[in-house]
Each structure stands twice: as C-alpha cells, then as structure tokens.
Design a protein around this motif. Sequence first.
Motif, PDB file in Angstrom:
ATOM      1  N   ASN A 103     -33.940  33.621  -2.278  1.00  0.00           N
ATOM      2  CA  ASN A 103     -33.685  33.605  -3.525  1.00  0.00           C
ATOM      3  C   ASN A 103     -33.611  31.718  -4.441  1.00  0.00           C
ATOM      4  O   ASN A 103     -34.233  31.309  -4.188  1.00  0.00           O
ATOM      5  CB  ASN A 103     -32.758  33.981  -3.893  1.00  0.00           C
ATOM      6  N   ASN A 106     -36.219  29.915  -3.448  1.00  0.00           N
ATOM      7  CA  ASN A 106     -37.974  30.228  -4.731  1.00  0.00           C
ATOM      8  C   ASN A 106     -37.533  30.020  -5.181  1.00  0.00           C
ATOM      9  O   ASN A 106     -38.277  29.144  -6.327  1.00  0.00           O
ATOM     10  CB  ASN A 106     -37.952  32.238  -4.213  1.00  0.00           C
ATOM     11  N   ASN A 107     -36.104  29.693  -5.956  1.00  0.00           N
ATOM     12  CA  ASN A 107     -35.889  29.649  -7.331  1.00  0.00           C
ATOM     13  C   ASN A 107     -36.462  27.854  -7.496  1.00  0.00           C
ATOM     14  O   ASN A 107     -36.808  27.679  -8.653  1.00  0.00           O
ATOM     15  CB  ASN A 107     -33.966  30.060  -8.272  1.00  0.00           C
ATOM     16  N   LYS A 109     -38.219  26.328  -5.977  1.00  0.00           N
ATOM     17  CA  LYS A 109     -39.501  25.745  -5.237  1.00  0.00           C
ATOM     18  C   LYS A 109     -39.983  25.523  -6.869  1.00  0.00           C
ATOM     19  O   LYS A 109     -40.579  25.556  -7.491  1.00  0.00           O
ATOM     20  CB  LYS A 109     -39.742  26.566  -4.382  1.00  0.00           C
ATOM     21  N   GLU A 110     -39.859  26.765  -7.460  1.00  0.00           N
ATOM     22  CA  GLU A 110     -40.419  27.343  -8.591  1.00  0.00           C
ATOM     23  C   GLU A 110     -40.304  26.329  -9.773  1.00  0.00           C
ATOM     24  O   GLU A 110     -41.372  26.016 -10.364  1.00  0.00           O
ATOM     25  CB  GLU A 110     -39.771  29.291  -9.230  1.00  0.00           C
TER      26      GLU A 110
END
Length: 148
Positions: A103, A106-107, A109-110
């Motif tokens: 998570n 992913n965060n 990367k976003e």
Amino acid sequence: MDIIKLIDEIEDVVENAGSVPFSKKAMVDSEEILEIIKEIRLRLPDELKQASWIKEEKKRILAEAQSDADNILNDAEYKLEELIEGESITKIAQERSKEIIVNAQNNAKEIRLGAMEYADSLLLETQEELKKVIILLNDNRKELRGED
C-alpha cells in the motif's frame, strides 16, 4: 512591445560600433549593451519567469512525494518489527506488513505520478504561452523589417 525597441537599440549599437581593422568584428560599449539586456530581462513576459518557478515547483513536489513515501515505508517497517516481537502473531504480522508495504509503495507511486503529471501540465501550458510569445516576436521583427 518595449522589448522589441530594446532589441532594436542593441542592433543600433552594434551597427554603429567602430570596426576592428581587417576583420568583421565590432567594438561596442559593453556597459551600454549590458544595461539594455538588464532592461529586457525586467520586461520579459511573466510566462518566461514562471517557467523557472514551475521547474523548481516540480522538484519540490517530487521531493515531497519521495519524503512521504519514505515516511510511509519507515512506519510500515516499524509496525512490522513490533508485530514480529510477539511469537503468536508473527505470521499475521508478516502478512500485514507486506500489505502495508505494498500500500505504501502504491501510494508513493500515485503521489509521484500525480506530481509529475501536474508539473508536466504546467510546463506544457508555459511552453504553449512561450510559443505564442515567440511567434509574436517574430511577426513584430518581420513587420519592423518591412517583410510580410
């Protein structure tokens, strides 16, 4: 535009400068040229000045995104270590830590992608404005030279 007049002044200074014997070089008053260049810089359109700001803003946003990602990963590792200390929940802790890390990645990367898209859109907008300014300058110079 006042900038065109200043550019014309530079051309006049160069055209009226004394020449160096046996060459195509001219001797100009550097202080006069530098003063005109300073005046041009003061009168440059805001879009040119904003391009530098956008570049710095992009760096700041990316650094902030990286810092947030690092903090999230550090928090995840700390929580993982706490969970591993308890023998009966080690397996659950390992699974949960992997979830947290995924998570966090992913965060991060976003955040990075969002920051890059934002900076890119600002740069594109500035680039389009600069194109318009360059076209205007070229048209004005052609008009001054009597070209159509």
